[in-house]
Design an enzyme around this catalytic site. Structure first.
Site, PDB file in Angstrom:
ATOM      1  N   TYR A  85     -10.443   1.976   5.759  1.00 25.29           N
ATOM      2  CA  TYR A  85      -9.389   1.774   4.763  1.00 25.29           C
ATOM      3  C   TYR A  85      -9.830   0.720   3.752  1.00 25.29           C
ATOM      4  CZ  TYR A  85      -4.545   1.254   3.129  1.00 25.29           C
ATOM      5  OH  TYR A  85      -3.401   1.233   2.380  1.00 25.29           O
ATOM      6  N   ASN A 117      -9.128  -0.772  -0.380  1.00 29.71           N
ATOM      7  CA  ASN A 117      -8.303  -0.738  -1.585  1.00 29.71           C
ATOM      8  C   ASN A 117      -9.065  -0.265  -2.817  1.00 29.71           C
ATOM      9  OD1 ASN A 117      -5.603  -1.952  -0.739  1.00 29.71           O
ATOM     10  ND2 ASN A 117      -7.030  -3.473   0.039  1.00 29.71           N
ATOM     11  N   GLY A 138       2.634  -0.653   4.180  1.00 31.24           N
ATOM     12  CA  GLY A 138       2.054  -1.580   3.224  1.00 31.24           C
ATOM     13  C   GLY A 138       2.378  -3.028   3.514  1.00 31.24           C
ATOM     14  N   SER A 184       0.788  -1.235   0.000  1.00 26.69           N
ATOM     15  CA  SER A 184       0.000   0.000   0.000  1.00 26.69           C
ATOM     16  C   SER A 184       0.819   1.283   0.000  1.00 26.69           C
ATOM     17  CB  SER A 184      -0.976   0.004   1.170  1.00 26.69           C
ATOM     18  OG  SER A 184      -2.031  -0.899   0.915  1.00 26.69           O
TER      19      SER A 184
END
Length: 388
Positions: free
Chosen positions: A198, A200, A337, A92
């Site tokens: 959060y 993606n 990440g 990430s």
């Protein structure tokens, strides 16, 4: 594969041969590539590796200068330790690159930060209340294609990313549009802008906004706007290519094959298209240091937009593509990440006087690696950024 990736892999063939000749160093001992010994940093690298990881790479910049080192092993069953500037999947941290490009487009008047995303991507029928800012700060409320936990505690699975189902599927190619439509097939988690979580899917959509506005793949825009100007020759957008070019440590995935029976698989090679513009990039600690320092130093964004990036949401402590955290010494800025087999942190004080970049490769330990990741981040935040 992007145009920049193809050029990168042609260069990497030579680099990989050279790396093979440099592999033999005693295991478990961190080495400083600049020749200066820093027992304090060497001990921290070894401590992090021993907490459950196969290996670590660490780069530090502070008042005493720059130091790089590694600890643990490059590959299970081998005595060679990780390269001190090997390549790895940054997960990430990709989001920080993507957010930077989106904000550059905002600065050029090509994208409105508070404009509806559906104006750029009408094909998805998005809620008109969802803005570009909400994508970058994770306040859109969209269900994530990787799965989500509902407010009542119910876990709704996403695409297969765990266990044997993931391993059997790890070379499958996903299109960004496919990932988005999977997320949109589920009810939203909350009304746009009313909460934070959060996901993606926000950054897959951000990548598609870049492509729609620029007329080029998002990876090519990253190459044109960030990688080439900063000379980041070891950073690449792999697309569907499953390998990691040049010198690198191996990453592993441990899963329960049968009740009580655990198996560890080398997961270094995998198709990263499931992460797309939310997490697919490959880089090095050196490139991440150059990128993050340049970003926070105002070389990539005008001051007003950099200020927007650094405003944290009160719930998530997340700005626009970066974490804005309060440490014992004040505000610190981070990219964080995870990817199957790999964990990465890039961190800096606001003035850039103290920084660290950390890559951790997962091995066959039964330790809680999520907890070990957080402890490693806290250790380096306290010792490096706060100078304790």
């Amino acid at each position: 594969m992007t145009t920049s990736a193809k050029r990168f892999f042609r260069r990497a063939g030579i680099t990989a041969v050279a790396a093979a000749l440099l592999a033999g160093v005693a295991p478990g001992v961190a080495a400083a590539s600049d020749g200066r010994d820093r027992p304090d940093l060497r001990a921290m690298a070894e401590q992090i590796a021993a907490s459950g990881f196969a290996g670590t790479q660490l780069r530090v910049h502070d008042a005493r200068g720059d130091w790089t080192g590694s600890a643990g092993v490059r590959e299970l069953g081998s005595a060679a330790k990780p390269p001190t500037n090997g390549r790895f999947r940054i997960g990430s941290n990709t989001k920080t690159f993507v957010s930077t490009v989106v904000l550059q487009l905002v600065g050029e008047g090509k994208v409105g930060l508070d404009a509806p995303v559906t104006g750029y991507l009408p094909e998805f029928g998005l809620d008109r209340r969802i803005t570009v800012r909400m994508l970058l700060q994770h306040t859109s409320g969209l269900f994530d294609y990787t799965g989500a936990m509902l407010p009542d505690g119910t876990i709704v699975p996403g695409i297969p990313l765990t266990g044997k189902e993931f391993l059997d599927n790890r070379f499958h190619t996903y299109r960004p549009e496919e990932l988005v439509r999977f997320g949109l097939s589920k009810p939203p988690l909350f009304a746009p802008g009313t909460d934070w979580t959060y996901t993606n899917i926000n950054y897959v959509l951000a990548g598609l906004v870049i492509e729609k506005v620029s007329g080029r793949p998002y990876g090519d825009e990253i190459q044109r706007r960030i990688l080439r100007p900063l000379g980041l020759r070891d950073t690449v957008v792999p697309g569907t290519w499953p390998g990691i070019p040049g010198p690198h440590a191996h990453g592993y995935y441990r899963y329960e094959e049968k009740p009580g029976q655990w198996k560890t698989v080398d997961i270094t090679n995998q198709n990263p298209s499931w992460a797309s513009s939310a997490g697919e990039l490959i880089s090095t600690t050196k490139d991440l240091h150059t990128f993050f320092s340049s970003l926070l130093g105002g070389k990539l964004l005008p001051a007003p937009l950099l200020a927007e990036m650094r405003k944290p949401h009160p719930k998530g402590g997340y700005g626009l593509g970066v974490y804005v955290q309060e440490a014992s010494c004040g505000t610190v800025l981070k990219g964080m990440g995870g990817f199957h087999g790999y964990g990465t942190v890039m961190a800096s004080t606001p003035d850039g006087s103290r920084t660290f970049e950390l890559s951790m490769t997962y091995g066959d330990s039964d330790a809680d690696l999520g907890q070990a990741y957080n402890k490693a981040d806290q250790l380096l935040t306290d010792k490096v950024l706060c100078g304790k």
